[in-house]
Structure formats: structure tokens, C-alpha cells
Design a protein around this motif. Structure first.
Motif, PDB file in Angstrom:
ATOM      1  N   GLU A  38       0.833  -1.200   0.000  1.00  0.00           N
ATOM      2  CA  GLU A  38       0.000   0.000   0.000  1.00  0.00           C
ATOM      3  C   GLU A  38       0.868   1.251   0.000  1.00  0.00           C
ATOM      4  OE1 GLU A  38      -2.267   0.035   3.607  1.00  0.00           O
ATOM      5  OE2 GLU A  38      -0.490   0.197   4.879  1.00  0.00           O
ATOM      6  N   VAL A  75     -10.260   8.605  -2.869  1.00  0.00           N
ATOM      7  CA  VAL A  75     -10.857   7.335  -3.291  1.00  0.00           C
ATOM      8  C   VAL A  75     -11.842   6.876  -2.223  1.00  0.00           C
ATOM      9  CG1 VAL A  75     -10.459   4.952  -3.981  1.00  0.00           C
ATOM     10  CG2 VAL A  75      -8.736   6.692  -4.504  1.00  0.00           C
ATOM     11  N   GLN A  77     -14.097   4.083  -0.709  1.00  0.00           N
ATOM     12  CA  GLN A  77     -14.096   2.623  -0.863  1.00  0.00           C
ATOM     13  C   GLN A  77     -14.922   1.999   0.237  1.00  0.00           C
ATOM     14  OE1 GLN A  77     -12.179   1.134  -3.538  1.00  0.00           O
ATOM     15  NE2 GLN A  77     -13.635  -0.506  -3.092  1.00  0.00           N
ATOM     16  N   TYR A  79     -15.756  -1.181   2.396  1.00  0.00           N
ATOM     17  CA  TYR A  79     -15.258  -2.473   2.863  1.00  0.00           C
ATOM     18  C   TYR A  79     -16.340  -3.129   3.721  1.00  0.00           C
ATOM     19  CZ  TYR A  79     -10.521  -1.248   1.354  1.00  0.00           C
ATOM     20  OH  TYR A  79      -9.416  -0.915   0.589  1.00  0.00           O
ATOM     21  N   PRO A 121      -8.141  -2.746  -2.333  1.00  0.00           N
ATOM     22  CA  PRO A 121      -8.963  -2.147  -3.389  1.00  0.00           C
ATOM     23  C   PRO A 121      -8.828  -0.635  -3.515  1.00  0.00           C
ATOM     24  CG  PRO A 121     -10.212  -3.832  -2.245  1.00  0.00           C
ATOM     25  CD  PRO A 121      -8.927  -3.693  -1.494  1.00  0.00           C
ATOM     26  N   ALA A 122      -8.722   0.089  -2.414  1.00  0.00           N
ATOM     27  CA  ALA A 122      -8.674   1.548  -2.481  1.00  0.00           C
ATOM     28  C   ALA A 122      -7.402   2.068  -3.131  1.00  0.00           C
ATOM     29  CB  ALA A 122      -8.821   2.152  -1.083  1.00  0.00           C
ATOM     30  N   ASP A 123      -6.323   1.278  -3.100  1.00  0.00           N
ATOM     31  CA  ASP A 123      -5.059   1.728  -3.665  1.00  0.00           C
ATOM     32  C   ASP A 123      -4.991   1.537  -5.176  1.00  0.00           C
ATOM     33  OD1 ASP A 123      -2.702   2.031  -1.249  1.00  0.00           O
ATOM     34  OD2 ASP A 123      -4.555   1.028  -0.716  1.00  0.00           O
ATOM     35  N   LEU A 124      -5.812   0.645  -5.723  1.00  0.00           N
ATOM     36  CA  LEU A 124      -5.722   0.338  -7.149  1.00  0.00           C
ATOM     37  C   LEU A 124      -6.076   1.524  -8.049  1.00  0.00           C
ATOM     38  CD1 LEU A 124      -7.206  -3.282  -7.104  1.00  0.00           C
ATOM     39  CD2 LEU A 124      -4.797  -2.584  -7.111  1.00  0.00           C
ATOM     40  N   PRO A 125      -7.136   2.307  -7.750  1.00  0.00           N
ATOM     41  CA  PRO A 125      -7.372   3.493  -8.579  1.00  0.00           C
ATOM     42  C   PRO A 125      -6.234   4.517  -8.512  1.00  0.00           C
ATOM     43  CG  PRO A 125      -9.359   2.898  -7.376  1.00  0.00           C
ATOM     44  CD  PRO A 125      -8.243   2.079  -6.804  1.00  0.00           C
ATOM     45  N   GLN A 246     -15.642  -5.683 -13.653  1.00  0.00           N
ATOM     46  CA  GLN A 246     -14.561  -6.096 -12.756  1.00  0.00           C
ATOM     47  C   GLN A 246     -14.337  -7.592 -12.828  1.00  0.00           C
ATOM     48  OE1 GLN A 246     -13.620  -4.030  -8.953  1.00  0.00           O
ATOM     49  NE2 GLN A 246     -14.537  -5.834  -8.032  1.00  0.00           N
ATOM     50  N   ARG A 279     -18.868   3.971  -7.347  1.00  0.00           N
ATOM     51  CA  ARG A 279     -17.427   3.787  -7.452  1.00  0.00           C
ATOM     52  C   ARG A 279     -16.857   3.074  -6.216  1.00  0.00           C
ATOM     53  NH1 ARG A 279     -12.816   3.137  -7.476  1.00  0.00           N
ATOM     54  NH2 ARG A 279     -13.194   2.696  -5.294  1.00  0.00           N
ATOM     55  N   SER A 283     -13.276  -1.848  -7.352  1.00  0.00           N
ATOM     56  CA  SER A 283     -11.907  -1.328  -7.291  1.00  0.00           C
ATOM     57  C   SER A 283     -11.379  -0.937  -8.668  1.00  0.00           C
ATOM     58  CB  SER A 283     -10.973  -2.363  -6.653  1.00  0.00           C
ATOM     59  OG  SER A 283     -10.998  -3.588  -7.362  1.00  0.00           O
TER      60      SER A 283
END
Length: 317
Positions: A38, A75, A77, A79, A121-125, A246, A279, A283
Motif C-alpha cells: 500500500e 478514493v 471505498q 469495505y 482495493p482503495a489503492d488500485l485506482p 470487474q 465507485r 476497485s
């Protein structure tokens, strides 16, 4: 009745060194999503500004005194146990030598290698925002199927590329002349431009470019239609389509319309609040579409978008 999810505001840093490499933290075994990589940072506490929270977190995690730079994006997200808002800031200057002070591994990664690392998931964008364009040009079809209209269309496409368009969707050719027009555009401007063909998987395979799937195709496909290295995107209007995109392994999606648009006057606009809510449940990198242009990119990124997709907003008049 399930208890409401807690809301957390996390501030993370894209730390880059003189070589352009990005620093990643690995989550330790005593944390959720252990082992994933991350962007370093942490939760903003009550009474803190985002800058103060990030300076404190980077001091605790890495032992550095950071100078917080420009904002990149937010972002949202969702969870299972929380609503997360990840605010991302650039850090290019600091004092000290970064090291994992909490027992975590750290590594420096070239931007084009970031996708190799498994992340939450939040880091992918964020990775997509660092590596790919914030504008997605969708070309209109030529106004007629004759040489003059084709030449005018090609001239305007060249102007758009000269103005900086680097990710471009070509509308599906419907005649041999239009197929030739697409082949000419791709052949003459292949370097530095990411081309996608609207809906035409077979032609995309033949030309070695990407494909942009329509919403109706998402329901019919069972697997990704092109190999890695050839982009696959999708037009989405609701959560089911985003989840299908996705599941297929699409590289990004377009979601809209966010605002009223002349090209689809019958469509009800989502608005930014609904866009953000959708959104947050996937992810995927997502472009906002519908009545938007370059002036809306910052607004889009505040709601978790990669950027803006547009026809009129980016096509020269």
C-alpha cells in the motif's frame, strides 16, 4: 438489523524519489489485508488537518519528516466493516532515510511496475491515476460516409492528438471505408496513444489494440475477450455492470451520465453523490462521463474517478 459501518478518513502519500520510483509499505501480519502492499499513511485523527496527519504517520511509519505536496485524488471505498475515504497526496521532499519502523517491509517501485504488486482495493485506482491519462477521448463518427467527411474527421482527430489525447476510443467502423480510416489512424499514431475500438472485438484482435465493451456485451461474455497488454474497457450505468466489468478483468470502466448530456437527453443523470456511491463498491479505475469536460477533472477525482471521458469536451470544433 446490521450495525452501521464506521467511516474512516485515511491520508496516504505517493512518495517519489529522484529516479521517479514510488515507495510502498507492506501490511504486517497483525493487520487486516496482511501481506498486501500500500501507499504509506494512516488515519486522520480528530482535530488534525490532512497535512498534519500525514506528517505524523510518515514519521511513525518511516522515520522521515515529510513535506506534504500536491493533492492527487480521493478514493471512496466500501469495505465489509467500514466506509473508507483515502485522500492521496504527493510527497517529493523529506528529511531522513525511510525505513520500516513498525516492522513492515518497504520497497521502491518504478511506476510502470506498480501493477505487479497486490494492493487493497482503495489503492488500485491510485495506481491507475499515476500511470494512465486523466482524459479519455471518445471520437464521434464521421458525419457522412464519403471522402470529404472522412478527411474532416481525420483532421480533427489529428488536432486532438496534438492537443494531448493519449487514450482514445474509436467508434465502431460500419463500412470498409471506415475500417480503413481506423486502420490509418492507428497505423500513423500508434506510438504513445492507447487505442480502443468501440464494441468490435474481432477488429481489435486483428489490429492489436484495445476494445471498449458496451453494457450489453458485459452480460454475454464469460471471460476477458483480449489478452493482457490489449486494453479492455466497458460502458457502465449501474452497479451490476460495474461488477461484471470487474469480474471480466476490464482495465477500466466509464460510468455515467453524471450530468445531463445532449447526446443522451433521455437518460437520467446520476449526479456526483450517486457516482461516488457506485465507485466505492468496486476497485476498477473509472472515468466519469456525461456533460463533462477538462474543467471537471478535479471534481471527478474528488469523487474517486480516474478522470473524464467525453466526446464534445475533447473533440475539436
Amino acid at each position: 438489523m446490521p450495525s452501521p459501518k464506521r467511516s474512516i478518513h485515511v491520508v496516504a502519500a505517493v512518495i517519489t524519489d529522484a529516479r521517479g520510483r514510488v515507495l510502498l509499505n507492506r501490511r504486517t501480519e497483525n493487520r487486516d489485508m496482511a501481506g498486501l502492499w500500500e501507499f504509506p499513511g494512516g488515519k486522520r485523527e480528530a482535530g488534525e488537518t490532512s497535512e498534519q496527519a500525514l506528517v505524523r504517520e510518515l514519521r511513525e511509519e518511516l522515520g522521515i519528516e515529510a513535506q506534504v505536496g500536491d493533492w492527487l485524488m480521493d478514493v471512496p471505498q466500501l469495505y465489509p466493516d467500514k466506509h473508507l475515504r483515502l485522500e492521496v497526496r504527493h510527497v517529493r521532499h523529506w528529511k531522513g532515510t525511510p525505513r520500516g519502523r513498525e516492522g513492515q517491509a518497504i520497497t521502491w517501485v518504478a511506476p510502470d511496475k506498480l501493477a505487479r504488486y497486490s494492493m487493497p482495493p482503495a489503492d488500485l485506482p491510485v495506481v491507475a491515476a499515476l500511470r494512465h491519462p486523466d482524459r479519455y477521448l471518445i471520437t464521434p463518427e464521421p458525419e457522412a460516409d464519403d471522402e470529404a467527411a472522412h478527411q474532416l474527421w481525420y483532421t480533427r482527430l489529428a488536432q486532438a492528438l496534438e492537443a494531448g489525447a493519449r487514450r482514445v476510443q474509436l467508434r465502431t467502423p460500419t463500412s470498409a471505408a471506415r475500417v480503413a480510416l481506423a486502420e490509418q489512424a492507428i497505423g500513423q499514431h500508434r506510438n504513445g496513444v492507447q487505442w480502443l475500438l468501440n464494441r468490435d472485438i474481432e477488429l481489435a484482435q486483428r489490429l492489436g489494440v484495445g476494445v471498449h465493451l458496451g453494457g450489453e456485451q458485459l452480460a454475454l461474455l464469460q471471460e476477458r475477450p483480449l489478452p493482457e497488454g490489449q486494453l479492455v474497457a466497458a460502458s457502465c450505468h449501474d452497479l451490476a455492470q460495474l461488477q461484471a466489468a470487474q469480474r471480466l478483468g476490464c482495465d477500466f470502466a466509464v460510468l455515467g451520465p453524471v450530468q445531463a448530456t445532449a447526446s443522451h437527453p433521455q437518460a437520467s443523470p446520476l449526479g456526483w453523490e450517486a457516482f461516488e456511491a457506485l465507485r466505492a463498491q468496486v476497485s476498477l479505475p473509472i472515468y466519469a462521463l456525461g456533460g463533462l469536460g477538462a474543467d471537471d477533472i478535479v471534481q471527478a477525482r474528488r469523487h474517486g474517478a480516474q478522470g473524464i471521458a467525453a466526446i464534445r469536451g475533447f473533440w475539436p470544433d
